[in-house]
Design a protein around this motif. Structure first.
Motif, PDB file in Angstrom:
ATOM      1  N   LYS A 180      82.865  87.341  61.913  1.00 25.67           N
ATOM      2  CA  LYS A 180      82.757  85.783  62.568  1.00 25.67           C
ATOM      3  C   LYS A 180      83.702  85.291  63.480  1.00 25.67           C
ATOM      4  O   LYS A 180      84.591  84.488  63.430  1.00 25.67           O
ATOM      5  N   ASP A 181      83.408  86.217  64.604  1.00 25.65           N
ATOM      6  CA  ASP A 181      84.435  85.851  65.705  1.00 25.65           C
ATOM      7  C   ASP A 181      83.975  85.504  67.188  1.00 25.65           C
ATOM      8  O   ASP A 181      82.549  85.614  67.255  1.00 25.65           O
ATOM      9  N   ILE A 182      84.819  85.608  68.022  1.00 25.64           N
ATOM     10  CA  ILE A 182      83.881  85.076  69.289  1.00 25.64           C
ATOM     11  C   ILE A 182      83.208  85.895  69.854  1.00 25.64           C
ATOM     12  O   ILE A 182      82.366  85.861  70.673  1.00 25.64           O
ATOM     13  N   ASP A 183      83.617  87.409  69.530  1.00 19.98           N
ATOM     14  CA  ASP A 183      82.861  88.640  70.325  1.00 19.98           C
ATOM     15  C   ASP A 183      81.520  88.425  69.686  1.00 19.98           C
ATOM     16  O   ASP A 183      80.402  88.729  70.553  1.00 19.98           O
ATOM     17  N   SER A 184      81.293  88.296  68.331  1.00 16.08           N
ATOM     18  CA  SER A 184      79.879  88.188  67.697  1.00 16.08           C
ATOM     19  C   SER A 184      79.305  87.105  68.422  1.00 16.08           C
ATOM     20  O   SER A 184      78.018  87.032  68.663  1.00 16.08           O
ATOM     21  N   LEU A 185      79.801  85.837  68.483  1.00 12.40           N
ATOM     22  CA  LEU A 185      79.300  84.797  69.016  1.00 12.40           C
ATOM     23  C   LEU A 185      78.839  84.880  70.586  1.00 12.40           C
ATOM     24  O   LEU A 185      77.772  84.674  70.823  1.00 12.40           O
ATOM     25  N   MET A 186      79.571  85.654  71.454  1.00 13.38           N
ATOM     26  CA  MET A 186      79.214  85.780  72.705  1.00 13.38           C
ATOM     27  C   MET A 186      77.834  86.749  72.523  1.00 13.38           C
ATOM     28  O   MET A 186      77.163  86.610  73.789  1.00 13.38           O
ATOM     29  N   ASN A 187      77.954  87.726  71.613  1.00 16.71           N
ATOM     30  CA  ASN A 187      76.731  88.766  71.667  1.00 16.71           C
ATOM     31  C   ASN A 187      75.442  87.706  71.546  1.00 16.71           C
ATOM     32  O   ASN A 187      74.312  88.054  72.018  1.00 16.71           O
ATOM     33  N   VAL A 188      75.592  86.758  70.665  1.00 21.93           N
ATOM     34  CA  VAL A 188      74.427  85.782  70.097  1.00 21.93           C
ATOM     35  C   VAL A 188      73.972  85.072  71.655  1.00 21.93           C
ATOM     36  O   VAL A 188      73.130  84.914  71.837  1.00 21.93           O
ATOM     37  N   TRP A 189      75.082  84.469  72.176  1.00 24.00           N
ATOM     38  CA  TRP A 189      74.668  83.513  73.208  1.00 24.00           C
ATOM     39  C   TRP A 189      74.024  84.497  74.334  1.00 24.00           C
ATOM     40  O   TRP A 189      73.222  84.157  75.203  1.00 24.00           O
ATOM     41  N   LYS A 190      74.583  85.850  74.312  1.00 23.39           N
ATOM     42  CA  LYS A 190      74.239  86.440  75.657  1.00 23.39           C
ATOM     43  C   LYS A 190      72.575  87.175  75.379  1.00 23.39           C
ATOM     44  O   LYS A 190      71.769  86.875  76.171  1.00 23.39           O
ATOM     45  N   ILE A 191      72.311  87.328  74.046  1.00 24.73           N
ATOM     46  CA  ILE A 191      70.902  87.390  73.950  1.00 24.73           C
ATOM     47  C   ILE A 191      70.025  86.473  73.940  1.00 24.73           C
ATOM     48  O   ILE A 191      68.844  86.477  74.400  1.00 24.73           O
ATOM     49  N   LEU A 192      70.441  85.238  73.592  1.00 21.62           N
ATOM     50  CA  LEU A 192      69.805  83.983  73.759  1.00 21.62           C
ATOM     51  C   LEU A 192      69.490  83.690  75.204  1.00 21.62           C
ATOM     52  O   LEU A 192      68.171  83.266  75.654  1.00 21.62           O
ATOM     53  N   SER A 193      70.565  83.984  76.056  1.00 21.01           N
ATOM     54  CA  SER A 193      70.433  83.725  77.355  1.00 21.01           C
ATOM     55  C   SER A 193      69.572  85.000  78.204  1.00 21.01           C
ATOM     56  O   SER A 193      68.503  84.416  78.949  1.00 21.01           O
ATOM     57  N   ASP A 194      69.624  86.211  77.712  1.00 19.85           N
ATOM     58  CA  ASP A 194      69.037  87.303  78.462  1.00 19.85           C
ATOM     59  C   ASP A 194      67.487  87.283  77.978  1.00 19.85           C
ATOM     60  O   ASP A 194      66.622  87.796  78.924  1.00 19.85           O
TER      61      ASP A 194
END
Length: 348
Positions: free
Chosen positions: A64-78
């Motif tokens: 539950k960290d910034i790396d997992s969060l960034m992965n979610v943001w990236k897929i939402l954006s991509d």
């Protein structure tokens, strides 16, 4: 906007109505690898027509960290998510916390729906609008208050849990009983977690959620009485953070250990009845065991407590009890009292 909490035995029908209400252009579904394997098959067929975009992250609170969060943001954006998209969080508290924060910050906020699949998420993480991630070695250091559009609770998902995760969620239910009334507390400490009656548990889950909802409605942003929900958490979060660099423990186990400490502190500071404290401690020891701290860990645990979000001016803040349901917020303790409590925790 408050989330609508629905306790249901017909999750497909309720989810369909929730998605119609959200009127999303794209549906994203966030899961960890465990809920993808165990829970997604229960919803996959009914969601086919939405052509959902699946986002899968690693399981356990350590992710539950910034790396997992960034992965979610990236897929939402991509995948071209918009402000009209919806994120469905299917999983335990780690998924609903992280997913809620991702949805709250992507495009300055999109709709999200929580389907909690663990007991902990049902009675705690999915109710009350708290979202966030762990950061810098600290539990829930970054986050926002933001309600999901819907929380859909089906206790049939609890049959996918192992005994440790069932116990983890039950700790929060026990906390709700202690801050509520004696009748609820007595039923909770009499319930068999070794051979649970799921029909009885569903009713108890509903009652537990009502305790939290009632408090959250009075104090949405934790300025006053909502601090009652932090009973067991000042010590508990310290234990949880302490364990992250050793052998991580589940959140509910940390809260259970924290309640042992804060019940003892309640006895010496607020007059909580000793026999009720010992009865509760026996139940916790029977189901949650022990945490192997030593006196050499005391200073580190106290330092971790100083980071608790309830603190003011660097003073460690506790929620204590004078009796079951008699809540004393904004309580303090000296370092010597905290160390005495840790002595009791190790030996009691």
């Amino acid at each position: 906007m408050e989330s609508r909490i629905i306790i249901s035995k017909a999750i497909e029908q309720q989810l369909s109505c929730a998605l119609i209400s959200c009127a999303c252009d794209k549906l994203f579904v966030l899961m960890d690898k465990t809920t993808y394997a165990l829970c997604w098959p229960k919803l996959e067929k009914m969601l086919q027509s939405y052509k959902p975009i699946l986002i899968t992250i690693e399981a356990t609170d350590t992710h539950k960290d910034i790396d997992s969060l960034m992965n979610v943001w990236k897929i939402l954006s991509d995948k071209c998510g918009t402000r009209q998209s919806c994120l469905l969080n299917l999983g335990g508290g780690m998924v609903t916390d992280l997913g809620g924060f991702a949805a709250s910050t992507f495009k300055r906020g999109i709709n999200f729906i929580n389907i909690p699949t663990t007991l902990l998420a049902m009675v705690d993480a999915s109710v009350g609008g708290k979202t966030g991630i762990n950061f810098n070695g600290l539990k829930n250091e970054i986050g926002v208050f933001n309600d999901s559009r819907f929380v859909l609770i089906d206790t049939l998902f609890l049959k996918t849990l192992d005994s440790k995760n069932l116990c983890s969620g039950y700790a929060e239910m026990l906390k709700h009983g202690l801050i509520s009334d004696e009748k609820m507390w007595k039923e909770l400490i009499s319930f068999s977690l070794f051979s649970p009656d799921f029909e009885q548990l569903q009713r108890m889950v509903s009652e537990s959620i009502q305790v939290k909802e009632k408090i959250v409605e009075q104090d949405p942003h934790e300025q006053n009485i909502r601090k009652a929900l932090n009973f067991g958490h000042t010590f508990g979060h310290a234990f949880e953070s302490w364990s992250l660099s050793r052998k991580p423990i589940l959140h509910g186990y940390a809260v259970a250990y924290g309640m042992i400490c804060e019940l003892y502190l309640s006895c010496i500071k607020s007059g909580f009845p000793t026999e009720k404290m010992r009865t509760t401690v026996r139940f916790i020891r029977e189901h949650f065991g022990y945490l192997p701290i030593t006196c050499d860990d005391y200073d580190e645990l106290i330092t971790l407590m100083t980071h608790d979000k309830k603190n003011r001016n660097g003073i460690i803040n506790f929620t204590l009890l004078g009796e079951i349901g008699d809540i004393h917020i904004n309580q303090t303790a000296t370092k010597d009292e905290i160390k005495e409590t840790l002595d009791f925790f190790r030996e009691g």
